[in-house]
Design an enzyme around this catalytic site. Structure first.
Site, PDB file in Angstrom:
ATOM      1  N   SER A 201      -1.548  10.562  -1.788  1.00  0.00           N
ATOM      2  CA  SER A 201      -2.635  10.341  -2.578  1.00  0.00           C
ATOM      3  C   SER A 201      -2.547  11.304  -3.453  1.00  0.00           C
ATOM      4  CB  SER A 201      -3.317   9.165  -2.260  1.00  0.00           C
ATOM      5  OG  SER A 201      -4.213   9.761  -1.245  1.00  0.00           O
ATOM      6  N   ARG A 202      -3.092  12.645  -2.466  1.00  0.00           N
ATOM      7  CA  ARG A 202      -3.647  13.856  -3.313  1.00  0.00           C
ATOM      8  C   ARG A 202      -2.101  14.012  -4.121  1.00  0.00           C
ATOM      9  NH1 ARG A 202      -6.049  11.157   0.747  1.00  0.00           N
ATOM     10  NH2 ARG A 202      -5.206  12.674   2.361  1.00  0.00           N
TER      11      ARG A 202
ATOM     12  N   GLU B 274      -5.721   5.365  -6.140  1.00  0.00           N
ATOM     13  CA  GLU B 274      -6.103   6.929  -6.064  1.00  0.00           C
ATOM     14  C   GLU B 274      -6.375   7.198  -8.321  1.00  0.00           C
ATOM     15  OE1 GLU B 274      -1.801   7.654  -5.349  1.00  0.00           O
ATOM     16  OE2 GLU B 274      -3.271   6.084  -4.717  1.00  0.00           O
TER      17      GLU B 274
ATOM     18  N   GLU C 253       0.600   0.380  -4.701  1.00  0.00           N
ATOM     19  CA  GLU C 253      -0.623   0.133  -4.703  1.00  0.00           C
ATOM     20  C   GLU C 253      -1.026   1.717  -5.391  1.00  0.00           C
ATOM     21  OE1 GLU C 253      -3.849  -1.168  -2.377  1.00  0.00           O
ATOM     22  OE2 GLU C 253      -3.439   0.726  -1.369  1.00  0.00           O
TER      23      GLU C 253
ATOM     24  N   GLU D 198       0.874  -1.073  -0.014  1.00  0.00           N
ATOM     25  CA  GLU D 198      -0.273   0.178   0.322  1.00  0.00           C
ATOM     26  C   GLU D 198       0.708   1.391  -0.279  1.00  0.00           C
ATOM     27  OE1 GLU D 198      -4.072  -0.998   2.316  1.00  0.00           O
ATOM     28  OE2 GLU D 198      -2.426  -0.907   3.753  1.00  0.00           O
ATOM     29  N   TYR D 199       0.291   2.011  -0.696  1.00  0.00           N
ATOM     30  CA  TYR D 199       1.309   3.812  -0.494  1.00  0.00           C
ATOM     31  C   TYR D 199       0.969   4.438   1.174  1.00  0.00           C
ATOM     32  CZ  TYR D 199      -2.969   6.307  -0.885  1.00  0.00           C
ATOM     33  OH  TYR D 199      -4.530   6.784  -0.896  1.00  0.00           O
TER      34      TYR D 199
END
Length: 267
Positions: free
Chosen positions: A129-130, A85, A82, A55-56
């Protein structure tokens, strides 16, 4: 500390970390743990000769991520971070809206409940993710400034980051977390040809985790070109580098403020 007993999940027997590392039947590891533990688990599984999906964020350090990618290459294994997003309907909509347009300025605000920094990293990492959205939409970015406001007594935090595109266009990224704050995303992008204010309802995100796993499988099968893999790696490392620079900037400002406060104190 007592170790919990390993049982069955959906009729599949759970095994210990030690057994997973040593078993020749385990060829792939999916790491879905707290961000602070990612680096150690990735290193252990790569050294054990396993492919890894994580996962990130992959790590909470740009240098550590570089090191792990080198290790994966040495071992001949796939290391996949991953990024669900980028598979969301909202991002697909934005990508279509942004393509070919000349950005003047933009902002992205994300709000949510409290998150423990010790477990999930500095806000620039836990919110990566943003940052990945902004880099994927507008290319590599430069850090201009960053601030972090904290009220630890009521678990409130607000990080404000000023970024700049390669064309010197300003982008503001804000992460605000605290009790009572709903998980929400607000955006505003202004172009020479018009503006995009907030996100319309573009549908439900379906099977995005499965889609990401399919990308991982395609990598295992050698269905991604070297060019595609290199571009993805470059983007991920750039985002991790930016997150680390933001963290350093905020900490340096905090230290300056504390030093000034100390110097002003009387005897």
């Amino acid at each position: 500390m007592q170790r919990r007993e390993l049982g069955n999940i959906d009729e599949v027997q759970q095994i210990s970390l030690e057994n997973a590392l040593s078993s020749p039947e385990v060829e792939v590891a999916y790491i879905c743990s707290e961000s602070s533990s990612h680096e150690d688990y990735i290193r252990q599984f790569l050294n054990a000769g396993k492919h890894v999906l994580v996962e990130y964020p992959m790590t909470l350090s740009w240098e550590a991520a570089q090191d792990l990618w080198k290790l994966a290459e040495q071992k001949g294994k796939v290391l996949h971070e991953e990024h669900v997003e980028l598979l969301m309907e909202e991002f697909a909509f934005l990508k279509k809206e942004v393509v070919g347009k000349d950005l003047l300025k933009g902002s992205l605000l994300f709000t949510a409940g409290p998150l423990e920094e010790e477990r999930f990293g500095f806000p620039a990492f836990s919110g990566i993710s943003r940052l990945t959205w902004l880099v994927s939409l507008f290319g590599e970015l430069s850090l201009i400034s960053a601030t972090l406001e904290e009220r630890k007594e009521d678990q409130h935090m607000k990080m404000t980051v000023c970024l700049e595109t390669e064309n010197k266009r300003p982008l503001t990224w804000i992460e605000e977390k605290g009790p009572g704050l709903k998980r929400n995303r607000h955006l505003s992008f202004h172009f020479k040809s018009g503006s995009l204010e907030n996100m319309p309802n573009v549908g439900v995100n379906k099977n995005i985790f499965l889609k990401d796993q399919n990308i991982f499988v395609q990598k295992l099968l050698g269905q991604f070109s070297e060019k595609e893999l290199a571009a993805e790696k470059k983007r991920i490392l750039h985002c991790l580098w930016l997150a680390e620079e933001i963290q350093k900037y905020c900490y340096s400002k905090k230290e300056e403020k504390e030093t000034c406060g100390t110097s002003k104190m009387g005897p």
